[in-house]
Motif scaffolding. Structure first.
Motif, mmCIF file in Angstrom:
data_model
loop_
_atom_site.group_PDB
_atom_site.id
_atom_site.type_symbol
_atom_site.label_atom_id
_atom_site.label_comp_id
_atom_site.label_asym_id
_atom_site.label_seq_id
_atom_site.Cartn_x
_atom_site.Cartn_y
_atom_site.Cartn_z
ATOM 1 N N ASN A 162 5.306 4.390 -3.088
ATOM 2 C CA ASN A 162 5.974 5.680 -2.887
ATOM 3 C C ASN A 162 5.007 6.641 -2.202
ATOM 4 O OD1 ASN A 162 7.349 8.182 -3.124
ATOM 5 N ND2 ASN A 162 8.441 7.432 -4.914
ATOM 6 N N PRO A 163 5.037 6.716 -0.878
ATOM 7 C CA PRO A 163 4.070 7.565 -0.170
ATOM 8 C C PRO A 163 4.191 9.042 -0.505
ATOM 9 C CG PRO A 163 5.761 6.724 1.331
ATOM 10 C CD PRO A 163 5.934 5.997 0.038
ATOM 11 N N VAL A 164 5.405 9.512 -0.812
ATOM 12 C CA VAL A 164 5.588 10.933 -1.132
ATOM 13 C C VAL A 164 4.875 11.270 -2.437
ATOM 14 C CG1 VAL A 164 7.278 12.719 -1.648
ATOM 15 C CG2 VAL A 164 7.770 11.030 0.119
ATOM 16 N N THR A 165 5.064 10.420 -3.443
ATOM 17 C CA THR A 165 4.383 10.635 -4.711
ATOM 18 C C THR A 165 2.877 10.503 -4.568
ATOM 19 O OG1 THR A 165 6.318 9.741 -5.858
ATOM 20 C CG2 THR A 165 4.271 9.885 -7.113
ATOM 21 N N ALA A 166 2.427 9.519 -3.766
ATOM 22 C CA ALA A 166 0.989 9.336 -3.551
ATOM 23 C C ALA A 166 0.373 10.586 -2.926
ATOM 24 C CB ALA A 166 0.753 8.129 -2.656
ATOM 25 N N GLN A 167 1.050 11.188 -1.955
ATOM 26 C CA GLN A 167 0.536 12.399 -1.333
ATOM 27 C C GLN A 167 0.568 13.571 -2.305
ATOM 28 O OE1 GLN A 167 2.557 13.423 2.270
ATOM 29 N NE2 GLN A 167 0.877 14.684 3.034
ATOM 30 N N ALA A 168 1.574 13.586 -3.184
ATOM 31 C CA ALA A 168 1.682 14.682 -4.152
ATOM 32 C C ALA A 168 0.540 14.668 -5.162
ATOM 33 C CB ALA A 168 3.026 14.590 -4.873
ATOM 34 N N VAL A 169 0.014 13.493 -5.483
ATOM 35 C CA VAL A 169 -1.077 13.413 -6.458
ATOM 36 C C VAL A 169 -2.445 13.431 -5.786
ATOM 37 C CG1 VAL A 169 0.335 12.204 -8.143
ATOM 38 C CG2 VAL A 169 -1.007 10.884 -6.496
ATOM 39 N N GLY A 170 -2.490 13.692 -4.487
ATOM 40 C CA GLY A 170 -3.767 13.888 -3.812
ATOM 41 C C GLY A 170 -4.299 12.712 -3.031
ATOM 42 N N VAL A 171 -3.530 11.648 -2.832
ATOM 43 C CA VAL A 171 -3.996 10.508 -2.043
ATOM 44 C C VAL A 171 -3.902 10.862 -0.559
ATOM 45 C CG1 VAL A 171 -3.606 8.085 -1.462
ATOM 46 C CG2 VAL A 171 -3.254 8.878 -3.805
ATOM 47 N N PRO A 172 -5.003 10.765 0.192
ATOM 48 C CA PRO A 172 -4.942 11.048 1.645
ATOM 49 C C PRO A 172 -4.231 9.907 2.375
ATOM 50 C CG PRO A 172 -7.147 10.319 1.046
ATOM 51 C CD PRO A 172 -6.360 10.405 -0.243
ATOM 52 N N VAL A 173 -2.935 10.002 2.519
ATOM 53 C CA VAL A 173 -2.103 8.888 2.960
ATOM 54 C C VAL A 173 -2.521 8.400 4.351
ATOM 55 C CG1 VAL A 173 0.250 8.160 3.521
ATOM 56 C CG2 VAL A 173 -0.176 9.612 1.524
ATOM 57 N N PHE A 174 -2.537 9.303 5.324
ATOM 58 C CA PHE A 174 -2.822 8.870 6.701
ATOM 59 C C PHE A 174 -4.249 8.351 6.826
ATOM 60 C CE2 PHE A 174 -4.323 9.804 11.020
ATOM 61 C CZ PHE A 174 -3.443 9.011 11.732
ATOM 62 N N ARG A 175 -5.210 9.039 6.206
ATOM 63 C CA ARG A 175 -6.601 8.603 6.329
ATOM 64 C C ARG A 175 -6.814 7.240 5.690
ATOM 65 N NH1 ARG A 175 -11.295 12.101 3.580
ATOM 66 N NH2 ARG A 175 -10.460 11.026 1.746
ATOM 67 N N ALA A 176 -6.182 7.016 4.528
ATOM 68 C CA ALA A 176 -6.334 5.726 3.849
ATOM 69 C C ALA A 176 -5.751 4.604 4.704
ATOM 70 C CB ALA A 176 -5.660 5.765 2.477
ATOM 71 N N LYS A 177 -4.571 4.822 5.276
ATOM 72 C CA LYS A 177 -3.957 3.802 6.118
ATOM 73 C C LYS A 177 -4.787 3.559 7.376
ATOM 74 C CE LYS A 177 0.167 5.694 6.418
ATOM 75 N NZ LYS A 177 1.619 5.867 6.725
ATOM 76 N N LEU A 178 -5.351 4.606 7.939
ATOM 77 C CA LEU A 178 -6.151 4.456 9.149
ATOM 78 C C LEU A 178 -7.448 3.695 8.866
ATOM 79 C CD1 LEU A 178 -6.447 5.146 12.150
ATOM 80 C CD2 LEU A 178 -7.574 7.281 11.465
ATOM 81 N N VAL A 179 -8.083 3.983 7.741
ATOM 82 C CA VAL A 179 -9.349 3.316 7.415
ATOM 83 C C VAL A 179 -9.148 1.818 7.245
ATOM 84 C CG1 VAL A 179 -11.115 3.079 5.628
ATOM 85 C CG2 VAL A 179 -10.482 5.344 6.444
ATOM 86 N N VAL A 180 -8.122 1.419 6.487
ATOM 87 C CA VAL A 180 -7.913 -0.015 6.273
ATOM 88 C C VAL A 180 -7.422 -0.690 7.547
ATOM 89 C CG1 VAL A 180 -7.517 0.196 3.796
ATOM 90 C CG2 VAL A 180 -5.578 0.370 5.356
ATOM 91 N N PHE A 181 -6.721 0.048 8.407
ATOM 92 C CA PHE A 181 -6.282 -0.552 9.669
ATOM 93 C C PHE A 181 -7.478 -0.791 10.592
ATOM 94 C CE2 PHE A 181 -4.198 -0.626 13.864
ATOM 95 C CZ PHE A 181 -3.218 -1.560 13.608
ATOM 96 N N VAL A 182 -8.412 0.150 10.623
ATOM 97 C CA VAL A 182 -9.630 -0.051 11.419
ATOM 98 C C VAL A 182 -10.448 -1.201 10.848
ATOM 99 C CG1 VAL A 182 -11.818 1.016 12.099
ATOM 100 C CG2 VAL A 182 -9.704 2.335 12.237
ATOM 101 N N PHE A 183 -10.531 -1.274 9.520
ATOM 102 C CA PHE A 183 -11.252 -2.386 8.894
ATOM 103 C C PHE A 183 -10.612 -3.722 9.258
ATOM 104 C CE2 PHE A 183 -11.688 -5.324 5.268
ATOM 105 C CZ PHE A 183 -13.070 -5.470 5.255
ATOM 106 N N SER A 184 -9.278 -3.765 9.257
ATOM 107 C CA SER A 184 -8.598 -5.003 9.648
ATOM 108 C C SER A 184 -8.841 -5.325 11.114
ATOM 109 C CB SER A 184 -7.094 -4.886 9.374
ATOM 110 O OG SER A 184 -6.468 -4.011 10.305
ATOM 111 N N GLY A 185 -9.027 -4.288 11.949
ATOM 112 C CA GLY A 185 -9.369 -4.540 13.349
ATOM 113 C C GLY A 185 -10.745 -5.168 13.493
ATOM 114 N N VAL A 186 -11.697 -4.698 12.701
ATOM 115 C CA VAL A 186 -13.039 -5.273 12.738
ATOM 116 C C VAL A 186 -13.006 -6.739 12.309
ATOM 117 C CG1 VAL A 186 -15.357 -5.147 11.740
ATOM 118 C CG2 VAL A 186 -14.154 -3.045 12.369
ATOM 119 N N THR A 187 -12.309 -7.032 11.212
ATOM 120 C CA THR A 187 -12.229 -8.430 10.758
ATOM 121 C C THR A 187 -11.485 -9.294 11.766
ATOM 122 O OG1 THR A 187 -10.203 -7.973 9.484
ATOM 123 C CG2 THR A 187 -12.315 -7.733 8.337
ATOM 124 N N ALA A 188 -10.468 -8.738 12.442
ATOM 125 C CA ALA A 188 -9.754 -9.506 13.466
ATOM 126 C C ALA A 188 -10.671 -9.808 14.643
ATOM 127 C CB ALA A 188 -8.524 -8.739 13.939
ATOM 128 N N GLY A 189 -11.525 -8.862 15.036
ATOM 129 C CA GLY A 189 -12.458 -9.106 16.122
ATOM 130 C C GLY A 189 -13.476 -10.176 15.779
#
Length: 338
Positions: free
Chosen positions: A186-213
């Protein structure tokens, strides 16, 4: 160390050692291929399994890593180890460039964006004949001794896979992992409790890019020769299905899915023409019978084999306290009656 962690460590050690004991070159090649695929899938699992993003274009990042390694280590004469690191960094930058605009899109549109990225990469590889060889392709350079033998190369990719697995496991089991699961559910609830939604998704996506390379670089060396036909879109779907069959929100399940789906063509070798049929059948059975994935089946079997022992405690009544409470109750009743 708890028994579950010890069992996982023992299973990983056995998986790393057993192929070396066989001495069969083809089995070593297959085991190395599983390890190379797992390096990419371990990072992709954080994107798909934990944060819930439908990324189906990681074959484009795999292709970039493979060609970067072939160009740097082959044409430019870089050391293969340095070329692998450069391929991982390049794909991490590509993941950042792709994730910044596309991770704001809803699930279906994000999947289409990643698919379009993979198709664009394939067309660019075909067009840049002087750099990538076009449709002819490039040779994948070998690693120097002691990694120039099948056993040595398998030991190398197994160590890299173990490091990536440990990093993914550390991300998944800490607050980052809980935050990613909250975003998935539930992204709405996650953002409501203080989870940085976009930053968290971006960090793991960049990490997955490094492992893919890194996976692409090791894949190019393992295959010895790469062409655009090597990086078909079905390979990207293969990575995605490994996670779905293994089970989202875990590490062991997707690893089992990677092993099973990579080894499946060898198990049904006499029926090679029906390879896609068996892939589809396995996916259908898992989705209908075990929607939580193969990893959940392994957990249930482990719980059955190791039943939880409930602590046995005896409760002794506090008789003096009970007697005082009863006497006070009778006293209050007598006072009311009078």
């Amino acid at each position: 160390m708890n028994p579950r962690t010890l069992a996982i460590a023992a299973a990983c050690a056995a998986a790393a050692v057993l192929p070396l004991l066989t001495g069969d070159t083809y089995q070593l090649h297959l085991a190395a291929l599983i390890a190379v695929y797992w390096i990419l899938i371990a990072g992709l699992n954080l994107v798909v399994g934990y944060s819930g993003q439908l990324s189906i274009g990681h074959v484009g990042l795999l292709s970039i890593g493979a060609y970067a390694f072939a160009i740097l280590a082959g044409k430019a004469g870089w050391h293969p180890g340095l070329a692998v690191a450069a391929a991982g960094a390049l794909c991490g930058a590509c993941g950042l460039a792709l994730g910044l605009p596309s991770l704001r899109l809803p699930g279906f549109y994000f999947a289409m964006a990643t698919m379009a990225f993979a198709l664009i990469v394939n067309e660019v590889v075909l067009a840049q004949v002087g750099l990538t060889g076009g449709g002819i392709g490039l040779a994948g350079p070998m690693f120097p001794a002691p990694f120039d033998t099948p056993a040595g190369y398998y030991a190398l990719v197994a160590v890299v896979a173990a490091i990536v697995t440990l990093m993914s496991w550390n991300i998944a089991r800490r607050m980052w992992g809980r935050g990613l699961i909250a975003i998935r559910d539930n992204p709405v609830t996650a953002q409501a409790v203080g989870v940085p939604v976009f930053r968290a998704k971006l960090v793991v996506f960049v990490f997955s890019g490094v492992t893919a390379g890194i996976s692409g670089a090791l894949f190019a060396s393992l295959q010895s020769y790469i062409t655009p036909d090597t990086f078909v879109f079905e390979l990207s779907l293969f990575f995605f299905v490994c996670i779905i069959i293994g089970g989202r929100g875990g590490i062991i399940g997707p690893f089992i899915g990677t092993v099973v789906l990579t080894a499946l063509p060898e198990l049904v070798a006499p029926l090679a023409k029906l390879g896609n049929f068996f892939y589809g059948l396995l996916l259908l059975v898992v989705v209908l019978v075990v929607p939580e994935g193969i990893g959940r089946v392994v957990e249930l079997v482990g719980e059955r084999l190791r039943p939880k022992k409930l602590p046995q405690t005896t409760i002794e009544p506090d008789l003096p306290r009970l007697s005082r409470a009863l006497s006070q109750r009778h006293t209050r009743r007598d006072g009311v009656r009078t």
